[in-house]
Design a protein around this motif. Structure first.
Motif, PDB file in Angstrom:
ATOM      1  N   SER A 104       0.816  -1.206   0.000  1.00 10.10           N
ATOM      2  CA  SER A 104       0.000   0.000   0.000  1.00 10.10           C
ATOM      3  C   SER A 104       0.850   1.257   0.000  1.00 10.10           C
ATOM      4  O   SER A 104       0.345   2.362   0.192  1.00 10.10           O
ATOM      5  CB  SER A 104      -0.910   0.007   1.238  1.00 10.10           C
ATOM      6  OG  SER A 104      -0.123  -0.055   2.413  1.00 10.10           O
ATOM      7  N   ALA A 105       2.153   1.071  -0.206  1.00  5.42           N
ATOM      8  CA  ALA A 105       3.067   2.215  -0.223  1.00  5.42           C
ATOM      9  C   ALA A 105       4.373   1.794  -0.882  1.00  5.42           C
ATOM     10  O   ALA A 105       4.549   0.626  -1.218  1.00  5.42           O
ATOM     11  CB  ALA A 105       3.329   2.692   1.198  1.00  5.42           C
ATOM     12  N   TYR A 106       5.267   2.758  -1.050  1.00  4.17           N
ATOM     13  CA  TYR A 106       6.607   2.426  -1.548  1.00  4.17           C
ATOM     14  C   TYR A 106       7.284   1.559  -0.489  1.00  4.17           C
ATOM     15  O   TYR A 106       7.412   1.959   0.666  1.00  4.17           O
ATOM     16  CB  TYR A 106       7.403   3.696  -1.801  1.00  4.17           C
ATOM     17  CG  TYR A 106       6.921   4.478  -2.997  1.00  4.17           C
ATOM     18  CD1 TYR A 106       6.051   5.553  -2.852  1.00  4.17           C
ATOM     19  CD2 TYR A 106       7.331   4.125  -4.285  1.00  4.17           C
ATOM     20  CE1 TYR A 106       5.594   6.257  -3.954  1.00  4.17           C
ATOM     21  CE2 TYR A 106       6.876   4.822  -5.389  1.00  4.17           C
ATOM     22  CZ  TYR A 106       6.011   5.880  -5.221  1.00  4.17           C
ATOM     23  OH  TYR A 106       5.563   6.570  -6.312  1.00  4.17           O
ATOM     24  N   ASP A 107       7.725   0.381  -0.891  1.00  2.00           N
ATOM     25  CA  ASP A 107       8.234  -0.572   0.077  1.00  2.00           C
ATOM     26  C   ASP A 107       9.653  -1.053  -0.210  1.00  2.00           C
ATOM     27  O   ASP A 107      10.148  -1.954   0.466  1.00  2.00           O
ATOM     28  CB  ASP A 107       7.292  -1.780   0.179  1.00  2.00           C
ATOM     29  CG  ASP A 107       7.029  -2.435  -1.163  1.00  2.00           C
ATOM     30  OD1 ASP A 107       6.453  -3.539  -1.189  1.00  2.00           O
ATOM     31  OD2 ASP A 107       7.393  -1.841  -2.193  1.00  2.00           O
ATOM     32  N   CYS A 108      10.293  -0.468  -1.197  1.00  2.00           N
ATOM     33  CA  CYS A 108      11.673  -0.837  -1.491  1.00  2.00           C
ATOM     34  C   CYS A 108      12.404   0.416  -1.937  1.00  2.00           C
ATOM     35  O   CYS A 108      11.916   1.141  -2.813  1.00  2.00           O
ATOM     36  CB  CYS A 108      11.713  -1.905  -2.578  1.00  2.00           C
ATOM     37  SG  CYS A 108      13.378  -2.392  -3.019  1.00  2.00           S
ATOM     38  N   TRP A 109      13.567   0.671  -1.348  1.00  2.00           N
ATOM     39  CA  TRP A 109      14.300   1.903  -1.606  1.00  2.00           C
ATOM     40  C   TRP A 109      15.742   1.597  -2.013  1.00  2.00           C
ATOM     41  O   TRP A 109      16.360   0.643  -1.525  1.00  2.00           O
ATOM     42  CB  TRP A 109      14.311   2.777  -0.350  1.00  2.00           C
ATOM     43  CG  TRP A 109      12.953   3.270   0.020  1.00  2.00           C
ATOM     44  CD1 TRP A 109      11.980   2.579   0.694  1.00  2.00           C
ATOM     45  CD2 TRP A 109      12.390   4.542  -0.302  1.00  2.00           C
ATOM     46  NE1 TRP A 109      10.853   3.357   0.813  1.00  2.00           N
ATOM     47  CE2 TRP A 109      11.076   4.560   0.222  1.00  2.00           C
ATOM     48  CE3 TRP A 109      12.861   5.667  -0.971  1.00  2.00           C
ATOM     49  CZ2 TRP A 109      10.236   5.662   0.086  1.00  2.00           C
ATOM     50  CZ3 TRP A 109      12.032   6.770  -1.095  1.00  2.00           C
ATOM     51  CH2 TRP A 109      10.722   6.766  -0.570  1.00  2.00           C
TER      52      TRP A 109
END
Length: 119
Positions: A104-109
């Motif tokens: 439900s969101a950015y989960d890898c950076w």
């Protein structure tokens, strides 16, 4: 799991250009969206631009509209951020991030790449 590696940062004079790259590997089929963000020391993370992994749909933050262009190369599993007319206030660390289809969101950076614009 998706891995992201940014590159292309550096030192440039005001008015100059840089192209940042974000190379994705691993479970790239699970990516829905790739975004670029930036964060200066002591400041909150700032959204820059985003692109759908399937291509086409893009969105930009107001401060970078008309100057930055986000694009994708599907064959290389890479997303790019072309930056022109750079300003000293664009100086900071730039990160790319992946939003997976199961999240439900950015989960890898990525680890980030430094952009420095001299006046």
């Amino acid at each position: 799991q998706v891995q992201l590696v940014e590159s292309g940062g550096g030192l440039v004079q005001a008015g100059g250009s840089l192209r940042l790259s974000c190379a994705a590997s691993g479970r790239t089929f699970s990516i829905r969206t790739i975004g670029w963000f930036r964060q200066a020391p002591g400041k909150e993370r700032e959204f820059v631009a985003t692109i759908r992994w399937s291509g086409g749909s893009t969105f930009y933050a107001d401060p970078v509209k008309e100057r930055f262009t986000i694009s994708r190369d599907g064959a290389k599993n890479s997303v790019y951020l072309q930056m022109i007319s750079l300003k000293p206030e664009d100086t900071t660390v730039y990160y790319c991030a992946a939003w997976s289809t199961t999240s439900s969101a950015y989960d890898c950076w990525g680890q980030g790449t430094q952009v420095t614009v001299s006046s």
